[in-house]
Design a protein around this motif. Structure first.
Motif: not given
Length: 507
Positions: A113-122, A126-133, A157-158, A219-225
């Protein structure tokens, strides 16, 4: 794994009837069948760029599930956890898998309903934030909880690759190669986790497993963005409509109008309940879920049993046991080659189809999958079982691992393709259910590995798994024999047959 074919077929712009309260609204749709903005009309370079980005995201994020398994002893020691009576060190992987089971059923509909790009990037952010802990956790409970949310993000993401493939490739034949590559990266990402984690743990520490993941994902995030384009047709049309509204025109896409009449809560509720209905009313979905879930669960079980077996037989360290799991990945790559042959068998079956002449027989997707289950997974587990002796070289059980890896790709690809072909309109719900089952088995089946291999012995524990896999491989033979009758009794499959006939008549 969730497959979704995008609704990107459009019509010429049209105005609403003036007697309708929404009069003078312009409906934004494609500028004819050759509209270059329609993802189906993109160039091959554009399609493959987005496909490669999405399957790469699948591969690197799936490693997060198993990469820490090689460091379980160090994590136990740091947090005072014991595996003496139960494999408590596996809870971070169990919570990761269960998080994925929940999110794949509840959050994936948002892409529709909202598309792929922004759901994927958001989700990626969030995933990056949970890799830190995962790197800095100060308690075992914190590690388990943060892994739950990380697993939920990874499931989205997968599975994005499956959505992308459905949105940009417009025919079964064109999707055959991208889908097989996607499933390979999905399974290989999980299997290669211990292989990547082993050198990090061996030369650094278990916390560096989290730090290095944060580095490469960051490093991959800017590539995806910058390169991950929107490919969902309804989202592209909605974006066009917003541009027109900013210019003062009362323009909406048809999906925007329909969405105003249906609440998001109702959409999500419908998406979440349909898989349950399919599971309890469709025998094909029930068997497919169990077969695929057990197959994927077995790959996760290897993260526990391989260390137990190779340490017991050869005195290997956890890092050495992690390296040998590369045999599974090698087998998965070999299995991927087999899926290409499976696609050829499927398309050749069109000449024998009397039900819908000119289209392939859905059950033809299962020909090689049954053989992959019998001789790949079951045969590999039997080999793994009866070569587990200290007087035999380590390469012998490793061959069994490779056979199981090859069979897993062939089986999961065959099941996914068959369900998508047989259920068509409801493929997203059916595959979403299978993905949830895979996560549940991945989370809980390995918890039994330690007691199974300790009490039954290395040989009979693997033999038990081989017999279960063999039994599941025989069940789809019934689908081959009575496939046409099963489809005739299924209201969901009937719709797919009607759609196929319509598509043939329109050509």
């Amino acid at each position: 794994m969730v497959f979704s074919r995008g609704d990107v077929s459009g019509h010429e712009d049209q105005a609403i009837d003036h007697h309708d309260p929404r009069a003078k609204i312009t409906i934004v749709s494609w500028d004819g069948p050759d509209d270059p903005g329609n993802p189906y009309n993109w160039s091959l370079r554009q399609k493959w760029t987005l496909t490669v980005l999405s399957v790469f995201a699948t591969f690197i994020t799936m490693t997060n599930g198993t990469i820490i398994t090689v460091a379980h002893e160090a994590i136990n020691e740091h947090f005072g956890i014991s595996d003496a009576s139960f494999p408590h060190s596996y809870w971070p992987v169990t919570s990761w898998a269960i998080g994925g089971a929940f999110s794949s059923m509840l959050v994936m509909p948002l892409m529709e309903d909202f598309g792929v790009r922004w759901v994927f990037l958001l989700t990626y952010a969030i995933f990056l934030c949970f890799v830190v802990p995962q790197a800095v956790a100060q308690s075992f409970a914190a590690l388990v909880v943060t892994r739950f949310f990380a697993g939920g993000c990874v499931a989205i993401l997968a599975n994005t690759a499956a959505t992308v493939i459905g949105n940009v490739w417009d025919s079964e034949r064109s999707r055959n190669m991208p889908v097989s590559i996607y499933i390979l990266t999905y399974l290989a990402g999980s299997s290669v986790g211990p292989v990547i984690g082993s050198p990090i743990f061996q030369f650094l520490s278990w916390r560096w497993i989290g730090y290095i993941q944060l580095m490469w994902h960051g490093v991959c995030f800017p590539v995806f963005f910058f390169f991950f384009k929107e490919c969902r047709g309804i989202a592209i049309l909605a974006q066009r409509a917003r541009v027109l509204r900013r210019n003062g025109k009362k323009a909406y896409s048809q999906h925007e109008i329909d969405s105003q009449e249906t609440s998001m809560l109702r959409i999500v509720a419908r998406s979440a309940t349909r898989p349950v209905v399919l599971f309890f009313t469709e025998s094909v979905v029930f068997v497919s879920t169990l077969w695929s879930a057990f197959t994927v669960g077995t790959l996760y079980l290897f993260t526990q049993s391989v260390e137990q077996v190779f340490a017991g037989l050869y005195g290997w360290t956890p890092s050495q046991a992690g390296y040998v799991q590369a045999a599974i990945v090698i087998g998965e790559c070999i299995g991927w080659v087999g899926t290409l042959f499976s696609g050829k068998l499927y398309f050749n079956s069109a000449s024998r189809n009397t039900e819908v002449p000119g289209t392939p027989i859905p059950e033809a997707r299962l020909y090689l999958a049954i053989l992959g289950g019998m001789f790949g997974i079951s045969g590999g587990m039997f080999t793994y079982a009866w070569t587990s002796y200290p007087d035999l070289p380590w390469i012998a059980p490793a061959v069994g691992l490779a056979m199981a890896g090859a069979g897993s790709v062939i089986v999961v690809t065959g099941i996914s393709d068959y369900v998508v072909d047989a259920y068509s309109k409801y493929a997203g719900s059916a595959i979403g259910l299978i993905a949830a089952g895979e996560n549940v088995f991945s989370g809980f089946l390995p918890l039994a590995a330690m007691s199974m291999y300790s009490q039954l012995g290395f040989q009979w524990a693997s033999t038990l798994l081989a017999f279960i896999s063999l039994t599941l491989s025989f069940a789809p033979i019934l689908v081959l024999v009575w496939g046409r009758e099963i489809r005739a009794r299924s209201p969901f499959m009937k719709e797919a047959i009607i759609e196929r006939r319509k598509s043939i008549d329109s050509v």
